[in-house]
Design a protein around this motif. Structure first.
Motif, PDB file in Angstrom:
ATOM      1  N   PRO A   1      -2.326   4.353  -9.061  1.00 11.92           N
ATOM      2  CA  PRO A   1      -3.014   5.338  -8.209  1.00 11.92           C
ATOM      3  C   PRO A   1      -4.492   5.049  -8.011  1.00 11.92           C
ATOM      4  O   PRO A   1      -5.058   5.388  -6.966  1.00 11.92           O
ATOM      5  CB  PRO A   1      -2.798   6.655  -8.977  1.00 11.92           C
ATOM      6  N   GLY A   2      -5.133   4.424  -8.999  1.00 11.96           N
ATOM      7  CA  GLY A   2      -6.556   4.139  -8.841  1.00 11.96           C
ATOM      8  C   GLY A   2      -6.845   3.165  -7.712  1.00 11.96           C
ATOM      9  O   GLY A   2      -7.917   3.205  -7.087  1.00 11.96           O
TER      10      GLY A   2
ATOM     11  N   ALA B   1      11.181   3.907  -4.291  1.00 10.63           N
ATOM     12  CA  ALA B   1       9.739   3.758  -4.071  1.00 10.63           C
ATOM     13  C   ALA B   1       9.016   5.082  -4.269  1.00 10.63           C
ATOM     14  O   ALA B   1       7.927   5.138  -4.856  1.00 10.63           O
ATOM     15  CB  ALA B   1       9.479   3.220  -2.669  1.00 10.63           C
ATOM     16  N   GLY B   2       9.625   6.169  -3.808  1.00 13.76           N
ATOM     17  CA  GLY B   2       9.032   7.493  -3.996  1.00 13.76           C
ATOM     18  C   GLY B   2       8.933   7.867  -5.465  1.00 13.76           C
ATOM     19  O   GLY B   2       7.934   8.458  -5.904  1.00 13.76           O
ATOM     20  N   GLU B   3       9.957   7.512  -6.230  1.00 16.41           N
ATOM     21  CA  GLU B   3       9.934   7.808  -7.663  1.00 16.41           C
ATOM     22  C   GLU B   3       8.840   7.017  -8.368  1.00 16.41           C
ATOM     23  O   GLU B   3       8.165   7.531  -9.270  1.00 16.41           O
ATOM     24  CB  GLU B   3      11.304   7.488  -8.266  1.00 16.41           C
ATOM     25  N   VAL B   4       8.652   5.765  -7.955  1.00 14.52           N
ATOM     26  CA  VAL B   4       7.587   4.943  -8.547  1.00 14.52           C
ATOM     27  C   VAL B   4       6.223   5.545  -8.234  1.00 14.52           C
ATOM     28  O   VAL B   4       5.352   5.657  -9.112  1.00 14.52           O
ATOM     29  CB  VAL B   4       7.671   3.494  -8.027  1.00 14.52           C
ATOM     30  N   MET B   5       6.017   5.950  -6.972  1.00 12.67           N
ATOM     31  CA  MET B   5       4.722   6.521  -6.580  1.00 12.67           C
ATOM     32  C   MET B   5       4.481   7.879  -7.226  1.00 12.67           C
ATOM     33  O   MET B   5       3.340   8.340  -7.309  1.00 12.67           O
ATOM     34  CB  MET B   5       4.646   6.616  -5.060  1.00 12.67           C
ATOM     35  N   ALA B   6       5.569   8.510  -7.710  1.00 15.00           N
ATOM     36  CA  ALA B   6       5.423   9.787  -8.423  1.00 15.00           C
ATOM     37  C   ALA B   6       5.117   9.579  -9.898  1.00 15.00           C
ATOM     38  O   ALA B   6       4.936  10.548 -10.638  1.00 15.00           O
ATOM     39  CB  ALA B   6       6.694  10.617  -8.267  1.00 15.00           C
ATOM     40  N   GLY B   7       5.061   8.317 -10.326  1.00 19.20           N
ATOM     41  CA  GLY B   7       4.668   8.023 -11.696  1.00 19.20           C
ATOM     42  C   GLY B   7       5.720   7.349 -12.545  1.00 19.20           C
ATOM     43  O   GLY B   7       5.437   6.961 -13.682  1.00 19.20           O
ATOM     44  N   ALA B   8       6.947   7.202 -12.020  1.00 15.63           N
ATOM     45  CA  ALA B   8       7.999   6.571 -12.813  1.00 15.63           C
ATOM     46  C   ALA B   8       7.801   5.056 -12.830  1.00 15.63           C
ATOM     47  O   ALA B   8       7.395   4.456 -11.838  1.00 15.63           O
ATOM     48  CB  ALA B   8       9.372   6.909 -12.240  1.00 15.63           C
ATOM     49  N   LEU B   9       8.109   4.460 -13.985  1.00 11.71           N
ATOM     50  CA  LEU B   9       8.084   3.012 -14.086  1.00 11.71           C
ATOM     51  C   LEU B   9       9.474   2.498 -13.738  1.00 11.71           C
ATOM     52  O   LEU B   9      10.447   2.823 -14.408  1.00 11.71           O
ATOM     53  CB  LEU B   9       7.706   2.583 -15.511  1.00 11.71           C
ATOM     54  N   GLN B  10       9.564   1.743 -12.672  1.00 14.17           N
ATOM     55  CA  GLN B  10      10.854   1.263 -12.205  1.00 14.17           C
ATOM     56  C   GLN B  10      11.194  -0.066 -12.854  1.00 14.17           C
ATOM     57  O   GLN B  10      10.418  -1.015 -12.805  1.00 14.17           O
ATOM     58  CB  GLN B  10      10.823   1.100 -10.679  1.00 14.17           C
TER      59      GLN B  10
ATOM     60  N   ASP C   1       0.833  -1.195   0.000  1.00 12.04           N
ATOM     61  CA  ASP C   1       0.000   0.000   0.000  1.00 12.04           C
ATOM     62  C   ASP C   1       0.874   1.254   0.000  1.00 12.04           C
ATOM     63  O   ASP C   1       2.111   1.178  -0.078  1.00 12.04           O
ATOM     64  CB  ASP C   1      -0.969  -0.009   1.186  1.00 12.04           C
ATOM     65  N   ALA C   2       0.234   2.417   0.097  1.00 11.70           N
ATOM     66  CA  ALA C   2       0.957   3.684   0.029  1.00 11.70           C
ATOM     67  C   ALA C   2       1.937   3.861   1.168  1.00 11.70           C
ATOM     68  O   ALA C   2       2.922   4.603   1.045  1.00 11.70           O
ATOM     69  CB  ALA C   2      -0.050   4.846   0.011  1.00 11.70           C
ATOM     70  N   ASP C   3       1.703   3.185   2.287  1.00 13.93           N
ATOM     71  CA  ASP C   3       2.605   3.266   3.437  1.00 13.93           C
ATOM     72  C   ASP C   3       3.714   2.221   3.385  1.00 13.93           C
ATOM     73  O   ASP C   3       4.530   2.138   4.303  1.00 13.93           O
ATOM     74  CB  ASP C   3       1.807   3.097   4.741  1.00 13.93           C
ATOM     75  N   GLY C   4       3.713   1.427   2.310  1.00 12.60           N
ATOM     76  CA  GLY C   4       4.769   0.434   2.173  1.00 12.60           C
ATOM     77  C   GLY C   4       4.518  -0.857   2.917  1.00 12.60           C
ATOM     78  O   GLY C   4       5.463  -1.612   3.177  1.00 12.60           O
ATOM     79  N   ARG C   5       3.261  -1.166   3.235  1.00  9.01           N
ATOM     80  CA  ARG C   5       2.946  -2.405   3.945  1.00  9.01           C
ATOM     81  C   ARG C   5       2.502  -3.475   2.947  1.00  9.01           C
ATOM     82  O   ARG C   5       1.759  -3.192   2.011  1.00  9.01           O
ATOM     83  CB  ARG C   5       1.861  -2.175   4.997  1.00  9.01           C
TER      84      ARG C   5
ATOM     85  N   ARG D   1       1.259  -0.327  -4.893  1.00  6.71           N
ATOM     86  CA  ARG D   1       2.459  -0.490  -5.706  1.00  6.71           C
ATOM     87  C   ARG D   1       2.658  -1.973  -5.958  1.00  6.71           C
ATOM     88  O   ARG D   1       2.701  -2.769  -5.018  1.00  6.71           O
ATOM     89  CB  ARG D   1       3.673   0.094  -4.987  1.00  6.71           C
ATOM     90  N   VAL D   2       2.750  -2.355  -7.217  1.00  4.51           N
ATOM     91  CA  VAL D   2       2.943  -3.756  -7.598  1.00  4.51           C
ATOM     92  C   VAL D   2       4.388  -3.930  -8.052  1.00  4.51           C
ATOM     93  O   VAL D   2       4.884  -3.151  -8.875  1.00  4.51           O
ATOM     94  CB  VAL D   2       1.973  -4.168  -8.718  1.00  4.51           C
ATOM     95  N   ALA D   3       5.052  -4.938  -7.509  1.00  5.04           N
ATOM     96  CA  ALA D   3       6.457  -5.153  -7.837  1.00  5.04           C
ATOM     97  C   ALA D   3       6.717  -6.628  -8.096  1.00  5.04           C
ATOM     98  O   ALA D   3       6.089  -7.503  -7.489  1.00  5.04           O
ATOM     99  CB  ALA D   3       7.353  -4.662  -6.697  1.00  5.04           C
TER     100      ALA D   3
END
Length: 296
Positions: free
Chosen positions: A101-102, A67-76, A23-27, A106-108
Motif C-alpha cells: 500500500p505504501g 487480486a482484490g483479496e491481495v489488495m485487501a491485505g491477504a498474502l496470496q 498498479d492499483a488499476d492492474g496495469r 502489487r508485486v507478483a
C-alpha cells in the motif's frame, strides 16, 4: 575494496520465474525477462497494458477476485490461472503476490506449471475413468450424480438412472478369452455413447455393468424409451474371431426424486430393478414359447 553489486532490477532478470509489478488499476509497471520467455511478450509490448487482458477468459473472474483479496491485505500463495501466450496457446501459471500500500503496487511472482498441470490432469482422468473403455468410472459417476441431484432444475426437468447389465457376456470370454471380452466391452461402450445425448453420461462401474445418467429426463416413460433404444443398439451381433455373438441387456430404471433422493438410493433402486428383470426374463421367454405352442 568492496565490489559494486549489480542493481536489484538486473538480478530479477536472472530468475527463472516471471516477476511483475502492477498498479492499483492492474496495469503492468514492470515485468522481468522471464515474462517474455514464458508468455512471448516483450517489455515494450506489455508495459501499460491491463493484466486481465492477458488472462484466459475462463479464468478472469477468479483472477479479479484473487487480486482484490491481495489488495485487501491477504498474502496470496499458489494461486493458479491461465494466461494466453503471444502466439495464442494457454500457459498455466502459479502465482504468489503481495500488495504494497505504501507504493500502491502489487508485486507478483509467476512460475510456469503447464507440464505439471498436464500431468495432474492425466492423473485426475485416470482416477475418474475406466482404463479399458475410457468411460467415467464408479467414483466419477457418484460425483456427477450427486451434482445433478443438487443442481436445481429450473425448467422442472427430471433425472433418471439406467443400470445396464449385459446378458450373455460370459460366453464372449469363454470363447475368446479376456482380450476378446475386452474388445466386446469397448464396442458396448461405443454403442451406448451413440445412443445418448451429449449432456448425458455413460459410466462403466465394473465387469459388464454400465450406468447411464439421463439429465433432464422428464419421467419414467421417457426413461423406458431410452432404455429400450439402448437395448436395441446392443442386440446386433458382436464379431468374435470364431464368429458372431449376440448379447442382450437387462436395464433397471430409477427416477429422481420418486425412486430416491440420493445417488446411493437411486443406484440401489435401479440395481434392484435390473436384477428383477434379469431373473424374470427367462421365465417370460419360456411362457411365451408355451403360449405359441398352444396357439399352433
Amino acid at each position: 575494496m568492496t565490489p559494486t553489486l549489480p542493481p536489484a532490477i538486473e538480478l530479477l532478470d536472472l530468475l527463472p520465474d516471471a516477476v511483475c509489478v502492477v498498479d492499483a488499476d492492474g496495469r503492468f509497471l514492470y515485468v522481468s525477462a522471464s515474462f517474455e520467455r514464458i508468455l512471448g511478450y516483450s517489455r515494450e509490448e506489455i508495459l501499460g497494458r491491463q493484466t486481465f487482458d492477458l488472462v484466459h477468459p475462463d479464468d478472469r473472474a477468479a483472477t479479479r477476485q484473487a487480486a482484490g483479496e491481495v489488495m485487501a491485505g491477504a498474502l496470496q500463495r499458489h494461486f493458479r490461472n491461465r494466461y494466453v501466450h503471444r502466439d495464442g496457446h494457454s500457459v498455466d501459471i502459479q502465482w504468489s503476490a503481495r500488495w504494497h500500500p505504501g507504493y500502491g503496487v502489487r508485486v507478483a511472482i509467476g512460475r510456469e506449471i503447464t507440464e505439471l498441470r498436464q500431468a495432474e490432469r492425466e492423473l485426475e482422468h485416470r482416477a475418474s475413468h475406466d482404463p479399458l473403455t475410457g468411460l467415467p468410472n464408479r467414483h466419477r459417476l457418484h460425483a456427477e450424480l450427486r451434482q445433478a441431484i443438487q443442481r436445481p432444475a429450473s425448467d422442472g426437468a427430471g433425472l433418471a438412472v439406467l443400470y445396464v447389465d449385459l446378458d450373455g457376456f460370459k460366453a464372449a470370454n469363454d470363447r475368446g478369452g479376456h482380450d476378446v471380452g475386452d474388445r466386446v466391452l469397448v464396442d458396448v461402450a461405443a454403442r451406448l455413447l451413440k445412443g445418448v445425448r451429449q449432456h448425458d453420461l455413460v459410466a462403466r462401474i465394473g465387469g459388464d455393468e454400465f450406468v447411464v445418467l439421463l439429465r433432464g429426463c422428464r419421467n419414467i416413460h421417457a426413461a423406458r424409451t431410452v432404455a429400450e433404444a439402448l437395448r436395441a443398439r446392443l442386440q446386433p451381433p458382436f464379431q468374435l474371431p470364431d464368429g458372431p455373438i449376440t448379447l442382450d441387456a437387462s436395464i433397471g430404471i430409477a427416477c429422481h426424486p420418486h425412486d430416491g433422493g440420493t445417488a446411493e438410493a437411486l443406484l440401489s433402486h435401479a440395481d434392484r430393478e435390473m436384477f428383477a428383470i434379469k431373473h424374470r426374463r427367462p421365465r417370460d421367454a419360456r411362457g411365451a414359447g408355451r403360449a405359441s405352442s398352444r396357439a399352433g
